[in-house]
Design a protein around this motif. Sequence first.
Motif, PDB file in Angstrom:
ATOM      1  N   ILE A 132       0.832  -1.144   0.170  1.00  0.00           N
ATOM      2  CA  ILE A 132       0.302   0.082   0.036  1.00  0.00           C
ATOM      3  C   ILE A 132       0.909   1.341  -0.133  1.00  0.00           C
ATOM      4  O   ILE A 132       0.636   2.173  -0.595  1.00  0.00           O
ATOM      5  CB  ILE A 132      -0.918  -0.083   1.153  1.00  0.00           C
ATOM      6  CG1 ILE A 132      -2.183  -0.978   0.860  1.00  0.00           C
ATOM      7  CG2 ILE A 132      -1.658   1.468   1.300  1.00  0.00           C
ATOM      8  CD1 ILE A 132      -2.889  -1.186   2.334  1.00  0.00           C
ATOM      9  N   ASP A 133       1.944   1.194   0.852  1.00  0.00           N
ATOM     10  CA  ASP A 133       2.752   2.153   0.936  1.00  0.00           C
ATOM     11  C   ASP A 133       3.418   2.789  -0.646  1.00  0.00           C
ATOM     12  O   ASP A 133       3.340   3.969  -0.994  1.00  0.00           O
ATOM     13  CB  ASP A 133       4.027   1.807   1.837  1.00  0.00           C
ATOM     14  CG  ASP A 133       5.042   3.085   1.887  1.00  0.00           C
ATOM     15  OD1 ASP A 133       4.424   4.087   2.600  1.00  0.00           O
ATOM     16  OD2 ASP A 133       6.241   3.091   1.620  1.00  0.00           O
ATOM     17  N   TYR A 134       3.565   1.742  -1.195  1.00  0.00           N
ATOM     18  CA  TYR A 134       4.143   1.602  -2.576  1.00  0.00           C
ATOM     19  C   TYR A 134       3.009   2.452  -3.713  1.00  0.00           C
ATOM     20  O   TYR A 134       3.387   3.245  -4.416  1.00  0.00           O
ATOM     21  CB  TYR A 134       4.637   0.300  -3.074  1.00  0.00           C
ATOM     22  CG  TYR A 134       5.140   0.392  -4.629  1.00  0.00           C
ATOM     23  CD1 TYR A 134       6.217   1.063  -5.172  1.00  0.00           C
ATOM     24  CD2 TYR A 134       4.273  -0.310  -5.595  1.00  0.00           C
ATOM     25  CE1 TYR A 134       6.438   1.260  -6.580  1.00  0.00           C
ATOM     26  CE2 TYR A 134       4.539  -0.300  -6.929  1.00  0.00           C
ATOM     27  CZ  TYR A 134       5.659   0.245  -7.371  1.00  0.00           C
ATOM     28  OH  TYR A 134       5.917   0.371  -8.787  1.00  0.00           O
ATOM     29  N   ILE A 135       1.935   1.812  -3.629  1.00  0.00           N
ATOM     30  CA  ILE A 135       0.890   2.147  -4.437  1.00  0.00           C
ATOM     31  C   ILE A 135       0.492   3.567  -4.003  1.00  0.00           C
ATOM     32  O   ILE A 135       0.418   4.324  -5.024  1.00  0.00           O
ATOM     33  CB  ILE A 135      -0.567   1.380  -4.112  1.00  0.00           C
ATOM     34  CG1 ILE A 135      -0.030  -0.145  -4.746  1.00  0.00           C
ATOM     35  CG2 ILE A 135      -1.612   1.804  -4.989  1.00  0.00           C
ATOM     36  CD1 ILE A 135      -0.983  -1.220  -4.282  1.00  0.00           C
ATOM     37  N   CYS A 136       0.402   4.091  -2.880  1.00  0.00           N
ATOM     38  CA  CYS A 136       0.255   5.425  -2.543  1.00  0.00           C
ATOM     39  C   CYS A 136       1.381   6.444  -3.063  1.00  0.00           C
ATOM     40  O   CYS A 136       0.859   7.527  -3.778  1.00  0.00           O
ATOM     41  CB  CYS A 136       0.071   5.751  -1.070  1.00  0.00           C
ATOM     42  SG  CYS A 136      -1.358   4.852  -0.403  1.00  0.00           S
ATOM     43  N   ARG A 137       2.545   5.998  -3.060  1.00  0.00           N
ATOM     44  CA  ARG A 137       3.566   6.931  -3.501  1.00  0.00           C
ATOM     45  C   ARG A 137       3.586   7.024  -5.036  1.00  0.00           C
ATOM     46  O   ARG A 137       3.631   8.079  -5.634  1.00  0.00           O
ATOM     47  CB  ARG A 137       5.083   6.269  -3.248  1.00  0.00           C
ATOM     48  CG  ARG A 137       5.474   6.706  -1.652  1.00  0.00           C
ATOM     49  CD  ARG A 137       7.143   6.834  -1.685  1.00  0.00           C
ATOM     50  NE  ARG A 137       7.510   5.494  -2.081  1.00  0.00           N
ATOM     51  CZ  ARG A 137       7.692   4.377  -1.346  1.00  0.00           C
ATOM     52  NH1 ARG A 137       7.241   4.674   0.182  1.00  0.00           N
ATOM     53  NH2 ARG A 137       8.062   3.193  -1.606  1.00  0.00           N
ATOM     54  N   GLU A 138       3.097   5.944  -5.482  1.00  0.00           N
ATOM     55  CA  GLU A 138       2.917   5.778  -7.245  1.00  0.00           C
ATOM     56  C   GLU A 138       1.576   7.005  -7.496  1.00  0.00           C
ATOM     57  O   GLU A 138       1.891   7.496  -8.295  1.00  0.00           O
ATOM     58  CB  GLU A 138       2.683   4.463  -7.470  1.00  0.00           C
ATOM     59  CG  GLU A 138       3.694   3.816  -7.755  1.00  0.00           C
ATOM     60  CD  GLU A 138       4.831   4.450  -8.686  1.00  0.00           C
ATOM     61  OE1 GLU A 138       4.600   4.657  -9.748  1.00  0.00           O
ATOM     62  OE2 GLU A 138       5.829   4.769  -8.207  1.00  0.00           O
ATOM     63  N   GLU A 139       0.767   6.852  -6.687  1.00  0.00           N
ATOM     64  CA  GLU A 139      -0.572   7.406  -7.006  1.00  0.00           C
ATOM     65  C   GLU A 139      -0.182   8.889  -6.764  1.00  0.00           C
ATOM     66  O   GLU A 139      -0.555   9.736  -7.781  1.00  0.00           O
ATOM     67  CB  GLU A 139      -1.690   7.078  -6.312  1.00  0.00           C
ATOM     68  CG  GLU A 139      -2.906   7.836  -6.679  1.00  0.00           C
ATOM     69  CD  GLU A 139      -4.284   7.188  -6.118  1.00  0.00           C
ATOM     70  OE1 GLU A 139      -4.384   6.507  -5.402  1.00  0.00           O
ATOM     71  OE2 GLU A 139      -5.324   7.422  -6.931  1.00  0.00           O
ATOM     72  N   LEU A 140       0.439   9.321  -5.805  1.00  0.00           N
ATOM     73  CA  LEU A 140       0.775  10.651  -5.879  1.00  0.00           C
ATOM     74  C   LEU A 140       1.593  11.134  -6.709  1.00  0.00           C
ATOM     75  O   LEU A 140       1.661  12.363  -7.441  1.00  0.00           O
ATOM     76  CB  LEU A 140       1.631  10.870  -4.427  1.00  0.00           C
ATOM     77  CG  LEU A 140       0.763  10.955  -3.033  1.00  0.00           C
ATOM     78  CD1 LEU A 140       1.499  10.858  -1.798  1.00  0.00           C
ATOM     79  CD2 LEU A 140      -0.228  11.981  -3.156  1.00  0.00           C
ATOM     80  N   SER A 141       2.560  10.325  -7.373  1.00  0.00           N
ATOM     81  CA  SER A 141       3.448  10.747  -8.288  1.00  0.00           C
ATOM     82  C   SER A 141       2.593  11.030  -9.841  1.00  0.00           C
ATOM     83  O   SER A 141       2.955  11.779 -10.557  1.00  0.00           O
ATOM     84  CB  SER A 141       4.554   9.895  -8.546  1.00  0.00           C
ATOM     85  OG  SER A 141       4.832   9.078  -9.665  1.00  0.00           O
ATOM     86  N   HIS A 142       1.707  10.023  -9.651  1.00  0.00           N
ATOM     87  CA  HIS A 142       0.807  10.096 -10.951  1.00  0.00           C
ATOM     88  C   HIS A 142      -0.086  11.540 -10.884  1.00  0.00           C
ATOM     89  O   HIS A 142      -0.035  12.098 -12.123  1.00  0.00           O
ATOM     90  CB  HIS A 142       0.087   8.960 -11.199  1.00  0.00           C
ATOM     91  CG  HIS A 142       0.702   7.720 -11.414  1.00  0.00           C
ATOM     92  ND1 HIS A 142       1.496   7.564 -12.546  1.00  0.00           N
ATOM     93  CD2 HIS A 142       0.459   6.347 -11.048  1.00  0.00           C
ATOM     94  CE1 HIS A 142       1.962   6.124 -12.513  1.00  0.00           C
ATOM     95  NE2 HIS A 142       1.281   5.537 -11.698  1.00  0.00           N
TER      96      HIS A 142
END
Length: 230
Positions: A132-142
């Motif tokens: 989830i940590d990874y997915i969240c960071r990715e979404e922010l960068s998107h």
Amino acid sequence: MDLRSESSCARCRFKSKAAAVLSEEELHMLGKACVEVSVNRGDAFFRQGTPSGHVVYLKEGLARIHKKGPRNRDQILKIACSGTYLGIQTILGDVVNQYSASALTRAVACYIRVGEFRLLIQKNGDFANELIDYICREELSHFNRLVSHWQKQLTGRLAETLLYFAEEIFRAQEYPMLLTRQELASMVGGTRESVSRAMKEFVDSGIIGMNKKEIRILKPELIKKLADSG
DNA sequence: GCATTAACCACAG
DNA sequence: CTGTGGTTAATGC
């Protein structure tokens, strides 16, 4: 695509941050659900519109994540680095890949069956947390990329993308441009011609250096300013 | 109006 | 696949 022997996830040298929290037993289960393959530049890990049964762990190499839009044009959404999972978005709802992933360099990847992968998420909270940590960071960068795509003009988007390669992907001021002009354009959201021209302007004004496919950021301050102001 | 930006087209290495 | 030049449409002073 080259099949390799059954993987031993416990002894994997390229274990993901998430897999690091798995127990001995869970790693064994992961290994059973896992096939390691080695692919060449350009090979597809999975393709948009085809059924997905696996999560792909990119062990070594770089990948490009791309998606065809309504006009059937391929847009590059991002570059994936080694140590990340490709296709996690598809494991819950859809059984059909919503986008494609293909190798930008020679690469090694593990195909993990979705069933077991989901089971690990259910069983191990720490594992789920890392993901989830990874997915969240990715979404922010998107989110960031989306906003800048809306608000910046081509020069700014290109500057940003060149910096993205330098800072996020290669972590170096000099790096090989692995994308063709066409692909770079599809990532920046422009045409191959416009990107060529803008690139030439960067070189002419001494902001970047370019010989062959090598890019060197010569004036980081300037290119950052361009990327920020758009 | 006039300038800028960027797409589209055609053609040549 | 790339680079260049011409043209054109949209947008902003």
